[in-house]
Design an enzyme around this catalytic site. Structure first.
Site, PDB file in Angstrom:
ATOM      1  N   ASP A 102      74.705  42.193  60.109  1.00 59.44           N
ATOM      2  CA  ASP A 102      73.504  42.109  59.616  1.00 59.44           C
ATOM      3  C   ASP A 102      72.266  41.465  60.234  1.00 59.44           C
ATOM      4  O   ASP A 102      71.189  41.482  60.013  1.00 59.44           O
ATOM      5  CB  ASP A 102      73.640  40.903  58.402  1.00 59.44           C
ATOM      6  CG  ASP A 102      74.441  41.462  57.116  1.00 59.44           C
ATOM      7  OD1 ASP A 102      74.366  42.855  57.073  1.00 59.44           O
ATOM      8  OD2 ASP A 102      74.927  40.573  56.384  1.00 59.44           O
ATOM      9  N   HIS A 109      59.325  92.617  55.598  1.00 56.95           N
ATOM     10  CA  HIS A 109      59.485  91.857  56.925  1.00 56.95           C
ATOM     11  C   HIS A 109      59.890  92.720  57.999  1.00 56.95           C
ATOM     12  O   HIS A 109      60.028  92.485  59.287  1.00 56.95           O
ATOM     13  CB  HIS A 109      61.011  91.296  56.325  1.00 56.95           C
ATOM     14  CG  HIS A 109      60.820  89.880  55.710  1.00 56.95           C
ATOM     15  ND1 HIS A 109      60.051  89.969  54.220  1.00 56.95           N
ATOM     16  CD2 HIS A 109      61.054  88.729  55.758  1.00 56.95           C
ATOM     17  CE1 HIS A 109      60.219  88.646  53.758  1.00 56.95           C
ATOM     18  NE2 HIS A 109      60.746  87.741  54.600  1.00 56.95           N
ATOM     19  N   HIS A 153      74.256  38.124  48.168  1.00 49.47           N
ATOM     20  CA  HIS A 153      72.994  38.684  47.815  1.00 49.47           C
ATOM     21  C   HIS A 153      72.392  38.758  46.508  1.00 49.47           C
ATOM     22  O   HIS A 153      71.140  38.788  46.397  1.00 49.47           O
ATOM     23  CB  HIS A 153      73.177  40.287  48.501  1.00 49.47           C
ATOM     24  CG  HIS A 153      73.124  40.024  49.914  1.00 49.47           C
ATOM     25  ND1 HIS A 153      71.911  40.061  50.724  1.00 49.47           N
ATOM     26  CD2 HIS A 153      74.078  40.509  51.130  1.00 49.47           C
ATOM     27  CE1 HIS A 153      72.010  40.428  52.215  1.00 49.47           C
ATOM     28  NE2 HIS A 153      73.397  40.461  52.249  1.00 49.47           N
ATOM     29  N   GLU A 161      79.277  50.653  51.878  1.00 42.86           N
ATOM     30  CA  GLU A 161      78.246  50.455  52.658  1.00 42.86           C
ATOM     31  C   GLU A 161      78.697  49.562  54.059  1.00 42.86           C
ATOM     32  O   GLU A 161      78.321  49.901  55.152  1.00 42.86           O
ATOM     33  CB  GLU A 161      77.045  49.419  52.133  1.00 42.86           C
ATOM     34  CG  GLU A 161      76.091  49.193  52.653  1.00 42.86           C
ATOM     35  CD  GLU A 161      75.007  47.975  52.004  1.00 42.86           C
ATOM     36  OE1 GLU A 161      73.975  47.970  52.444  1.00 42.86           O
ATOM     37  OE2 GLU A 161      75.659  47.437  51.176  1.00 42.86           O
ATOM     38  N   HIS A 162      79.391  48.832  53.780  1.00 45.06           N
ATOM     39  CA  HIS A 162      80.138  48.038  54.928  1.00 45.06           C
ATOM     40  C   HIS A 162      81.653  47.825  54.476  1.00 45.06           C
ATOM     41  O   HIS A 162      82.168  47.385  53.494  1.00 45.06           O
ATOM     42  CB  HIS A 162      79.489  46.373  54.793  1.00 45.06           C
ATOM     43  CG  HIS A 162      78.062  46.234  54.822  1.00 45.06           C
ATOM     44  ND1 HIS A 162      77.652  45.857  53.644  1.00 45.06           N
ATOM     45  CD2 HIS A 162      77.296  46.127  55.691  1.00 45.06           C
ATOM     46  CE1 HIS A 162      76.157  45.771  53.572  1.00 45.06           C
ATOM     47  NE2 HIS A 162      76.099  46.262  55.326  1.00 45.06           N
ATOM     48  N   GLN A 184      78.713  38.869  50.950  1.00 38.85           N
ATOM     49  CA  GLN A 184      77.939  39.899  50.430  1.00 38.85           C
ATOM     50  C   GLN A 184      77.570  39.534  49.123  1.00 38.85           C
ATOM     51  O   GLN A 184      76.795  39.802  48.443  1.00 38.85           O
ATOM     52  CB  GLN A 184      78.807  41.009  50.262  1.00 38.85           C
ATOM     53  CG  GLN A 184      78.909  41.529  51.847  1.00 38.85           C
ATOM     54  CD  GLN A 184      77.523  41.897  52.561  1.00 38.85           C
ATOM     55  OE1 GLN A 184      76.724  42.560  52.159  1.00 38.85           O
ATOM     56  NE2 GLN A 184      77.396  41.089  53.738  1.00 38.85           N
TER      57      GLN A 184
END
Length: 452
Positions: A379, A438, A279, A345-346, A276
């Protein structure tokens, strides 16, 4: 290589953990004012602004903003056979998983003659963004397109930045692998536009009457929804234009958290943290463990592995950044408190009884269970979706799915008798809220009297 955050002996309540756990510095608010003039330029000047901005930010002035069909075909024809096979298998698995996500309409009979149906209707048109900065992401094409197609979205378009290093038939267009993946998926509408201007293009659309196709100008219609990851400028444009368009999320830098005990293999943990970190220099890699031996073993493995990996400089910057840590806890239960507060996230679970531990996780974009389910699998080829919430948003948001492209619409169908039976309650509630009209909208159907 990675700093330590020692939480042993601490009371791990959510308020404390939200302040103590590392996060990447990702100031979307500061970027907003920088993308505002970009988006306004696209709104006012359309295609010409998009060409100017491509030249300014990508170093490429696209001849055609929309990629011609023959260029998409050439990209697919030139695709390496092994890569094509891998992409086709990724598509096959993603379709298997996402096909089971399609919702069905549900009708509830509230009373005789009175029903409420929830219809699931796809958005009319979506814009799917595929980044093209530090890496090439054909997998992101798959993760965006497959759920949109299975949701039966009527119209979809992909945008990805043109690449200055492209040559031959691909000069001025996105990466050929991106184009080939679009062709594999049957996507015909692809634009050589990146960054904030791509989001603005999707929001406002454009008409390019300087580039005719079969005698007609190129038209990009506005979309209802924009999905897909991107850099801070893409995220800022999404925030700026939200409301005019729907968005999937404001995705920040990628994150991995690994919850591990002394049964984990430090070589596996180190490899996953590096995966990771490659990235982005802002990528977050976090190890949460109750084992000092595993922590030290992971550090030793990082020292061996990082210099040997291709993007070692980027990896080092990410692992040594304030967003990455080895977090020491007293036991796995405390580790669960940490990862639930972090909402990664992961999230990998590399502990004894990993499935049972994973079942106790409440906050994560995706959970990877045991030693043979690395994030890299998700992924590319697990069948799951890799467009996931970041920056702690997994405590309230989900990853991209078929549901992301659907809207639930309630259809209310009451006959006269069913309305008569509840009219008195409607009138009473309308009076309680001081909204008498109403109630009158009901009594008008019964001679301006409240039915008995």
């Amino acid at each position: 290589m990675m700093s330590t955050l020692d939480l042993r002996g601490r009371t791990l309540d959510v308020r404390f953990l939200r302040g103590a756990l590392p996060r990447a510095e990702f100031d979307v608010t500061a970027a907003l004012e920088q993308v505002r003039p970009i988006c306004e330029d696209v709104a006012h000047r359309g295609a010409e602004a998009l060409r100017d901005l491509g030249e300014r930010f990508d170093g490429v002035r696209p001849t055609h903003l929309r990629v011609p069909a023959e260029v998409l075909r050439a990209a697919l024809e030139g695709l390496d056979p092994d890569l094509r096979a891998a992409l086709e298998e990724s598509i096959r698995r993603a379709r298997l998983v996402h096909a089971d996500q399609r919702r069905t309409d549900t009708t509830t009979q509230v009373v005789p003659g009175g029903t409420v149906t929830e219809r699931w209707v796809p958005v009319d048109r979506v814009g799917l963004y595929v980044p093209g900065g530090l890496a090439v992401y054909p997998s992101s094409v798959i993760m965006n397109v497959v759920p949109a197609q299975l949701a039966e979205v009527g119209s979809l378009a992909v945008a990805s930045p043109p690449q200055r290093e492209n040559t031959g038939p691909f000069t001025g267009y996105p990466n050929p692998t991106i184009l080939a993946t679009c062709a594999l998926l049957g996507v015909e509408e692809v634009y050589a536009v990146g960054g904030a201007q791509a989001v603005a293009m999707f929001a406002y659309g454009f008409v390019d009457d300087t580039r005719l196709v079969d005698g007609e100008p190129v038209v990009c219609d506005p979309v209802s929804l924009v999905t897909g990851p991107g850099n801070i400028w893409v995220v800022a444009a999404k925030r700026l234009l939200k409301g005019l368009i729907g968005i999937d999320a404001e995705a920040g830098p990628t994150e991995i958290a690994v919850l591990a005990d002394d049964s984990a293999d430090p070589e596996h943990v180190a490899a996953d943290l590096i995966s990771q970190a490659e990235h982005d220099p802002l990528a977050a890699s976090v190890l949460v463990t109750d084992s000092e031996e595993l922590a030290e073993g992971t550090r030793a493995a990082l020292r061996r592995r990082v210099p040997a990996t291709k993007h070692s400089e980027r990896v080092v910057e990410a692992l040594e950044g304030t967003q990455s840590r080895i977090v020491l806890v007293d036991h796995v239960d405390a580790g669960l408190d940490v990862v639930n507060a972090y909402a990664a996230e992961h999230l990998e679970i590399q502990t004894r009884d990993a499935a049972a531990v994973a079942a106790r996780v409440r906050n994560a974009g995706a959970i990877f269970v045991g030693p043979h389910a690395p994030v890299s699998l998700g992924d590319y080829a697990a069948g799951s979706n890799h467009v996931l919430p970041t920056a702690g948003c997994a405590c309230h948001s989900s990853g991209l799915s078929v549901q992301s492209f659907l809207r639930g619409i309630h259809v209310v169908d009451y006959d006269e008798a069913a309305l008569r039976g509840v009219a008195r309650h409607v009138v009473t509630l309308a009076q309680a809220e001081d909204l008498p009209a109403h109630g009158e909208a009901v009594t008008a159907r019964f001679g301006d009297e409240v039915p008995r």
